[in-house]
Design an enzyme around this catalytic site. Structure first.
Site, PDB file in Angstrom:
ATOM      1  N   GLY A 277       0.824  -1.194   0.000  1.00  0.00           N
ATOM      2  CA  GLY A 277       0.000   0.000   0.000  1.00  0.00           C
ATOM      3  C   GLY A 277       0.860   1.246   0.000  1.00  0.00           C
ATOM      4  N   SER A 278       0.335   2.320  -0.624  1.00  0.00           N
ATOM      5  CA  SER A 278       1.009   3.614  -0.509  1.00  0.00           C
ATOM      6  C   SER A 278       0.756   4.182   0.882  1.00  0.00           C
ATOM      7  CB  SER A 278       0.495   4.570  -1.578  1.00  0.00           C
ATOM      8  OG  SER A 278       0.893   4.115  -2.862  1.00  0.00           O
ATOM      9  N   GLY A 279       1.594   5.145   1.270  1.00  0.00           N
ATOM     10  CA  GLY A 279       1.471   5.748   2.592  1.00  0.00           C
ATOM     11  C   GLY A 279       2.567   5.328   3.549  1.00  0.00           C
ATOM     12  N   HIS A 280       3.432   4.397   3.108  1.00  0.00           N
ATOM     13  CA  HIS A 280       4.539   3.934   3.949  1.00  0.00           C
ATOM     14  C   HIS A 280       5.883   4.467   3.465  1.00  0.00           C
ATOM     15  CE1 HIS A 280       1.569   1.322   5.643  1.00  0.00           C
ATOM     16  NE2 HIS A 280       1.432   0.614   4.538  1.00  0.00           N
TER      17      HIS A 280
ATOM     18  N   ASP B 107      -2.242  -8.766   0.691  1.00  0.00           N
ATOM     19  CA  ASP B 107      -0.937  -8.833   0.024  1.00  0.00           C
ATOM     20  C   ASP B 107      -0.558 -10.279  -0.275  1.00  0.00           C
ATOM     21  OD1 ASP B 107      -1.011  -6.263   1.682  1.00  0.00           O
ATOM     22  OD2 ASP B 107       0.791  -5.927   0.474  1.00  0.00           O
TER      23      ASP B 107
ATOM     24  N   HIS C 292      -0.790   0.567   9.651  1.00  0.00           N
ATOM     25  CA  HIS C 292      -2.018   1.091   9.062  1.00  0.00           C
ATOM     26  C   HIS C 292      -2.951   1.573  10.166  1.00  0.00           C
ATOM     27  CE1 HIS C 292      -0.475  -2.244   6.558  1.00  0.00           C
ATOM     28  NE2 HIS C 292      -0.648  -1.395   5.574  1.00  0.00           N
TER      29      HIS C 292
ATOM     30  N   LYS D  51       4.803  -8.473   2.471  1.00  0.00           N
ATOM     31  CA  LYS D  51       4.514  -8.277   3.891  1.00  0.00           C
ATOM     32  C   LYS D  51       3.273  -9.096   4.255  1.00  0.00           C
ATOM     33  CE  LYS D  51       4.157  -3.773   4.045  1.00  0.00           C
ATOM     34  NZ  LYS D  51       3.828  -3.784   2.597  1.00  0.00           N
TER      35      LYS D  51
END
Lengths: 331, 331
Positions: B53-56, B109, B218, B104
């Site tokens: 996911g984006s945001g990491h 995922d 998250h 991960k």
């Protein structure tokens, strides 16, 4: 506001202890709040000494290492280091070729660096200063006569540091530092104010739905508050402010899209895309870009853009190897 | 919550455009949300493909480059990339020596990477997977069977990437990746929840004066909420949780003191000092430390610590040259 600290009075010392633990290539003097190159003094090299208030990391202490600063002095949060501290740093790192002090243009910093320069000179060490005053947002402020020194400081540290590493004498390193400072322009915006450990709440309130244009890195007032802008709109406002002040940029140009500390990298990269788009529409294509949190204001949400008009010689210096916590390449 | 964006639906694409503008060494496919090494495929080298996911950020897309990943797939914010996307990345970067997928441990995922592995295999390319599940905080979660994959992912990207760069065949690169994953442990804490662009407000509320121990990246629930701790107390809780799960660490140990995105570097360094103190009191001295925002959760305030039990061979791989937005040394 919750913080990951042991108490406001210990924040700076604790951070310096952490730097010592993380970076074995640095020598950290916690009581005097100095971060030094581990191999200083480097014989025959001009020594660069900078410093400023804490809370702008990695600026200052994170800029110490080969190809950049020989020493940085950490002040208390948002407070200038003191003359004795600066003179002690200079004495610890001068390698027989003189000392260059890099100072950001705030009244307290200018006075303290000036007194430090006198102390260094009295000790028989040649000294020069470079003043960074790159923030186009406001002409004068409560703590500044003239423009504030902000993101361009990173450029001066790097390029003057590279000149010193290449063996240039003090007069030339100082001249290069001044050229970079004179060729740098910055403009920032805040979405949310910074919280100092001592105060424990934001130093200013920005209502929901508003941002402040032209903000300083200590939360000093900017030019105006406006209803929230999109990334594209803010990029246009920012680039217009920069190019209005320094038109006719030609290749090569250096661009720093800088986070103030609390803005996620995901947003910063998106903003950088708009900055490069806005520059391109005005005929400017950055030769080098940096995107990240480099000149911060604790947890302030927001961003700034710094541009520097280079030439081929300065670009070559920018690209030479550097090894610091903030910038590292080529080694 | 104000954000520096053009709209929630454009955040990921805009960030990828910014990465393309900032990093000429990368090839960015914005429509398919891929970040590739500019010189991929590298003939005869095992190709490493990761994503999430984006945001990491800088995790995933910022880990692409020599000595680390060949490709990263960006999902929507906090959402797994999809199988076609992963298979497309693998096809773009495989250099004839097979593909290693680093995943991960989240249900979405794992499913998507498994389907991607089948697609890659069907195309006649040899493929292996490494699963990262290093978060000691909780056994299972709403989106996870078993432990979550967090900070240890950075270690796997780097060390398996170094093994691939050194010319190791797929089975060996995969085995090294699995050893690093198995030897990694992480534990995080949050002071303030992350705000996703789609929601526009924090994904969970933490009352003033409380922190959450064992938080996920998250904003998934952790072990417990407690009255706010000092940096020293949190370091003790964190190190105890890590060493309870993985006792008897011996030299060399790798330590990542990681910011979640919204915590200033000044605080992170102070916390790192306490982490190293707490480790030292329990007989552990990190051979290498990283301090900074590496595996983030948008603007979440908080931190995590990841430890990895290395050996001399893995430490040598860690130290080999790497050139990515997230990690860069030796070149």
């Amino acid at each position: 506001m919750k913080m990951l600290i042991n108490g406001p009075e210990r924040v700076v010392a604790d951070a310096l202890r952490g730097m010592a633990a993380a970076h074995p290539g640095l020598r950290v003097d916690v009581p005097h709040r100095l971060v030094l190159r581990g191999d200083a003094p480097v014989a025959g090299k001009v020594a660069l000494v900078s410093g400023g208030g804490s809370g702008h990391e990695p600026l200052h202490t994170g800029c110490v290492g080969p190809g950049m600063l020989d020493a940085a002095c950490a002040g208390q949060v948002f407070t200038s280091p003191v003359p004795d501290q600066l003179a002690r740093a200079a004495a610890a790192v001068h390698g027989g070729a003189g000392v260059l002090l890099v100072v950001k243009n705030y009244t307290g910093d200018v006075l303290n660096f000036e007194m430090a320069a006198e102390l260094v000179e009295e000790s028989g060490v040649e000294v020069a200063q470079v003043l960074v005053a790159d923030d186009v947002a406001v002409a004068d402020g409560a703590t500044t006569a003239g423009r504030r020194g902000v993101g361009g400081t990173l450029f001066v540290h790097r390029i003057a540091g590279a000149a010193a590493a290449a063996g240039a004498p003090l007069a030339e390193v100082a001249a290069i530092g001044r050229r970079v400072a004179a060729a740098s322009r910055s403009f920032g915006a805040a979405l949310h104010g910074p919280t100092t450990p001592a105060k424990g709440s934001p130093t200013f309130d920005l209502p929901p739905g508003e941002l402040e244009l032209g903000i300083g890195i200590h939360g000093e007032p900017g030019r105006e508050r406006r209803p929230m802008l999109s990334a594209a709109e803010l990029a246009d406002v920012t680039v217009e402010a920069l190019l209005a002040d320094r038109p006719a940029l030609t290749d090569p140009v250096l661009c720093l899209t800088n986070g103030m500390g609390g803005t996620p990298l995901l947003e910063l990269y998106g903003f950088h895309a708009e900055v490069v788009r806005a520059l391109g529409e005005r005929g400017v294509t950055p030769a080098r870009s940096l995107v990240g949190n480099y000149v911060t204001s604790l947890d302030m949400a927001g961003c700034s853009v710094s541009l520097c008009q280079l030439d081929e010689g300065l670009l070559r210096l920018w690209d030479t190897p550097v090894c610091t916590p903030a910038l590292r390449w080529g080694r």
